[in-house]
Structure formats: structure tokens, C-alpha cells
Design a protein around this motif. Structure first.
Motif, PDB file in Angstrom:
ATOM      1  N   TYR A  80     125.357 -61.219 -41.281  1.00 60.85           N
ATOM      2  CA  TYR A  80     124.171 -61.616 -41.300  1.00 60.85           C
ATOM      3  C   TYR A  80     123.933 -63.095 -40.739  1.00 60.85           C
ATOM      4  CZ  TYR A  80     119.218 -62.409 -42.871  1.00 60.85           C
ATOM      5  OH  TYR A  80     117.881 -62.847 -42.824  1.00 60.85           O
ATOM      6  N   ASP A  81     123.125 -63.353 -39.753  1.00 58.49           N
ATOM      7  CA  ASP A  81     123.034 -64.700 -39.237  1.00 58.49           C
ATOM      8  C   ASP A  81     121.907 -65.540 -39.589  1.00 58.49           C
ATOM      9  OD1 ASP A  81     122.811 -67.026 -37.246  1.00 58.49           O
ATOM     10  OD2 ASP A  81     123.054 -65.790 -35.594  1.00 58.49           O
ATOM     11  N   HIS A  82     122.171 -66.423 -40.335  1.00 61.23           N
ATOM     12  CA  HIS A  82     120.994 -67.032 -41.001  1.00 61.23           C
ATOM     13  C   HIS A  82     120.099 -67.880 -40.022  1.00 61.23           C
ATOM     14  CE1 HIS A  82     122.050 -66.158 -45.043  1.00 61.23           C
ATOM     15  NE2 HIS A  82     123.115 -66.450 -44.868  1.00 61.23           N
ATOM     16  N   THR A  83     120.728 -68.214 -38.757  1.00 60.61           N
ATOM     17  CA  THR A  83     120.046 -68.990 -37.949  1.00 60.61           C
ATOM     18  C   THR A  83     118.724 -67.961 -37.210  1.00 60.61           C
ATOM     19  OG1 THR A  83     121.639 -68.728 -36.048  1.00 60.61           O
ATOM     20  CG2 THR A  83     121.724 -70.588 -37.267  1.00 60.61           C
ATOM     21  N   THR A  84     119.166 -66.628 -36.973  1.00 69.60           N
ATOM     22  CA  THR A  84     118.349 -66.017 -36.387  1.00 69.60           C
ATOM     23  C   THR A  84     117.647 -64.955 -37.387  1.00 69.60           C
ATOM     24  OG1 THR A  84     119.949 -64.469 -35.562  1.00 69.60           O
ATOM     25  CG2 THR A  84     119.398 -66.336 -34.214  1.00 69.60           C
ATOM     26  N   ASN A  85     118.192 -64.883 -38.591  1.00 67.87           N
ATOM     27  CA  ASN A  85     117.782 -63.973 -39.702  1.00 67.87           C
ATOM     28  C   ASN A  85     118.113 -62.393 -39.191  1.00 67.87           C
ATOM     29  OD1 ASN A  85     117.056 -65.524 -41.763  1.00 67.87           O
ATOM     30  ND2 ASN A  85     115.226 -66.210 -40.980  1.00 67.87           N
ATOM     31  N   ARG A  86     118.960 -62.093 -38.367  1.00 77.11           N
ATOM     32  CA  ARG A  86     119.521 -60.754 -37.955  1.00 77.11           C
ATOM     33  C   ARG A  86     120.619 -60.250 -38.868  1.00 77.11           C
ATOM     34  NH1 ARG A  86     119.089 -59.900 -31.462  1.00 77.11           N
ATOM     35  NH2 ARG A  86     116.844 -60.944 -31.239  1.00 77.11           N
ATOM     36  N   LEU A  87     120.649 -58.968 -39.169  1.00 74.81           N
ATOM     37  CA  LEU A  87     121.624 -58.114 -39.539  1.00 74.81           C
ATOM     38  C   LEU A  87     122.325 -57.534 -38.741  1.00 74.81           C
ATOM     39  CD1 LEU A  87     123.318 -57.440 -42.345  1.00 74.81           C
ATOM     40  CD2 LEU A  87     121.557 -55.840 -42.569  1.00 74.81           C
TER      41      LEU A  87
END
Length: 186
Positions: A80-87
């Protein structure tokens, strides 16, 4: 509670709120009456109601679950990338599936399709396809909705009827073309 932490030295197990640990580390809130899979017993989290694991990281970082082997320490992972909010789900060190911040599902790519395209983008350098499985007396459907509620929500559709072996195409909420098993078009 006086004995919250238990060490089962004879079996190399530790229990938190559990004196007979089901795994190497067993954290128990309440008894679920469930058994543990012996292939996945290194960490056991147990509760009689909802149970979970939290991975907390900075807003400019990733939360990760990594799967490694002797050839690679993260050959598979869930990120989960918090900078882009992608899972993202990574297999064989390549991104296989991504859910972006808008809820779009991207398969084999991390880049969305053209503006206004379906919420699922599939990218591959070889053959690709979608399989819809349904029972022998049911229909397989692809439906196109305009976002309104009510009977006319699904404006376009492609339907395969397993009971009559007819492929149907519809626009504006009505069937327009049908192809039967003898390739007759009506």
C-alpha cells in the motif's frame, strides 16, 4: 491479568493471553474455537469477533507484506503506497494487480486506460481475455450502466444464456441482436 505472557519452551512457542499456543507466536483476545493451519502457524492472531493486523507507516511511505524465497527476498508482495493511495499485488517481482485511489482495477499495468474508459484496465504483451463463469441454467452478463437508479440503469448489455445457448446484445435497455447455436442472427 497475572499470567498474560506464556512460554512453552518444550515446543518453542509463545502465547499472549493463551497458555497453550497454537503457533510459534499466538496472540489471543478471545477464544474463536477455530483451529490453525499447520502450514501457517508462525503467527496466530485470534479473537471471537473481528480480528486484524495493522501495518502503520508514514504518509510518504509504503506498508508491505513481503513473500520471499532463497532467490529473492520479496518475489511477491502486497504493497500500500501512501503517497499515491494505491494497493498493489506483486507476483514474480512484477505488479500483477493494482487498485488505484479512484477504485479502478489495473491488471498487468500501473497506468490507467484512456480517460473515460471502464474501471478495469488489462495490459499484456500477449493474448488477454475475461472469463465469466455461471451455472448451466444461468446467464453470463456484461452490463453497461449509466449510473442512475431504477429499471433502466443497465442501458447496454451482452448476455450469454447457458440454458438456450443464445448470445444477446442490447442497447438502450432492449435486446437488439441475438445469435443462436446454429449461428442464426435475429
Amino acid at each position: 491479568e497475572a499470567n498474560l505472557f506464556y512460554v512453552d519452551a518444550g515446543n518453542d512457542k509463545i502465547g499472549i493471553n493463551e497458555n497453550v499456543p497454537l503457533g510459534k507466536l499466538h496472540v489471543k483476545t478471545n477464544d474463536s474455537s477455530a483451529s490453525v493451519n499447520p502450514s501457517a502457524d508462525e503467527l496466530v492472531l485470534e479473537n471471537s469477533s473481528s480480528c486484524g493486523l495493522s501495518i502503520l507507516s508514514d504518509t510518504s511511505a509504503e506498508g508491505l507484506i513481503c513473500f520471499g524465497d532463497s532467490g529473492a527476498n520479496s518475489i511477491g508482495k502486497i504493497s500500500y503506497d501512501h503517497t499515491t493511495n494505491r494497493l498493489a499485488f506483486i507476483t514474480n517481482s512484477s505488479t500483477a494487480l493494482t487498485i488505484d485511489s479512484s477504485g479502478r482495477v489495473l491488471i498487468g499495468t500501473t497506468t490507467e486506460g484512456e480517460a473515460g474508459a471502464d474501471d478495469v484496465t488489462i495490459a499484456t504483451t500477449g493474448n488477454t481475455g475475461i472469463t465469466i463463469r455461471s451455472g448451466t441454467s444461468n446467464n453470463g452478463n456484461i452490463q453497461f450502466a449509466d449510473g442512475t437508479s431504477g429499471v433502466d440503469e443497465y442501458r447496454g448489455f451482452i448476455t450469454y444464456g447457458h440454458s438456450d445457448n443464445i448470445l444477446r446484445f442490447g442497447t438502450d435497455g432492449s435486446e437488439r441482436i441475438r445469435i443462436d447455436s446454429s449461428l442464426s442472427i435475429s
